[in-house]
Design a protein around this motif. Sequence first.
Motif, PDB file in Angstrom:
ATOM      1  N   THR A 122       0.836  -1.207   0.000  1.00 45.63           N
ATOM      2  CA  THR A 122       0.000   0.000   0.000  1.00 45.63           C
ATOM      3  C   THR A 122       0.865   1.249   0.000  1.00 45.63           C
TER       4      THR A 122
ATOM      5  N   ILE B 130       1.011   4.114  -2.987  1.00 42.14           N
ATOM      6  CA  ILE B 130       0.726   5.525  -2.710  1.00 42.14           C
ATOM      7  C   ILE B 130       1.896   6.386  -3.197  1.00 42.14           C
TER       8      ILE B 130
ATOM      9  N   ASP C 232       1.856   5.937  -7.252  1.00 43.66           N
ATOM     10  CA  ASP C 232       0.678   6.332  -8.030  1.00 43.66           C
ATOM     11  C   ASP C 232      -0.248   7.325  -7.341  1.00 43.66           C
TER      12      ASP C 232
ATOM     13  N   ASP D  77      -2.274   6.472  -4.979  1.00 46.99           N
ATOM     14  CA  ASP D  77      -3.494   5.714  -4.699  1.00 46.99           C
ATOM     15  C   ASP D  77      -3.114   4.388  -4.053  1.00 46.99           C
ATOM     16  N   GLU D  78      -3.978   3.900  -3.157  1.00 45.47           N
ATOM     17  CA  GLU D  78      -3.691   2.643  -2.448  1.00 45.47           C
ATOM     18  C   GLU D  78      -3.723   1.420  -3.350  1.00 45.47           C
ATOM     19  N   GLY D  79      -4.471   1.460  -4.429  1.00 43.04           N
ATOM     20  CA  GLY D  79      -4.564   0.317  -5.329  1.00 43.04           C
ATOM     21  C   GLY D  79      -5.157  -0.902  -4.650  1.00 43.04           C
TER      22      GLY D  79
ATOM     23  N   VAL E 117      -3.456  -0.596  -9.850  1.00 39.41           N
ATOM     24  CA  VAL E 117      -4.001   0.741  -9.611  1.00 39.41           C
ATOM     25  C   VAL E 117      -4.748   1.121 -10.888  1.00 39.41           C
TER      26      VAL E 117
ATOM     27  N   ASN F 258      -7.344   6.142 -11.344  1.00 35.03           N
ATOM     28  CA  ASN F 258      -6.911   6.510  -9.989  1.00 35.03           C
ATOM     29  C   ASN F 258      -5.440   6.896  -9.902  1.00 35.03           C
ATOM     30  N   GLN F 259      -4.710   6.718 -10.988  1.00 36.25           N
ATOM     31  CA  GLN F 259      -3.277   7.045 -10.979  1.00 36.25           C
ATOM     32  C   GLN F 259      -3.110   8.552 -11.065  1.00 36.25           C
ATOM     33  N   ARG F 260      -2.427   9.120 -10.058  1.00 35.82           N
ATOM     34  CA  ARG F 260      -2.242  10.563 -10.022  1.00 35.82           C
ATOM     35  C   ARG F 260      -0.808  10.982 -10.269  1.00 35.82           C
TER      36      ARG F 260
END
Length: 127
Positions: A36, A40, A43, A45-47, A120, A124-126
Amino acid sequence: MKKSMIRVRMGSQDAHYGGNLVDGAKMLQLFGDVATELLIAHDGDEGLFVAYDSVEFLSPVYAGDYIEAVGEITQTGNSSRKMTFEARKVIAPRPDISASAADVLEQPVVVCRASGTCVVPKANQRK
């Protein structure tokens, strides 16, 4: 690639079997936490953890042991992240000396290794 590490003391609540033996699933829980953190950082995000490709339990873990779990992203796809993990015993209790004695191990003992895949979703990938 990115790496992550977590260090945790196994408590009596983690001991599941006779002789204060800790359930191997506890190592997988630590790997999930490491995964996790890696996702984070990579990406934003926790995926989701999709699957383990392999898991090897190599040495017993007992209540009172300090375990260091490390992980690394080894391959990146469009949404998949392949990872490897290793859990090492770095401190062991010494009840033969006293109820509160413990030793920092000169050489950590590898207790578990695993590899797996997380995902991910593209939306949701930032990073």
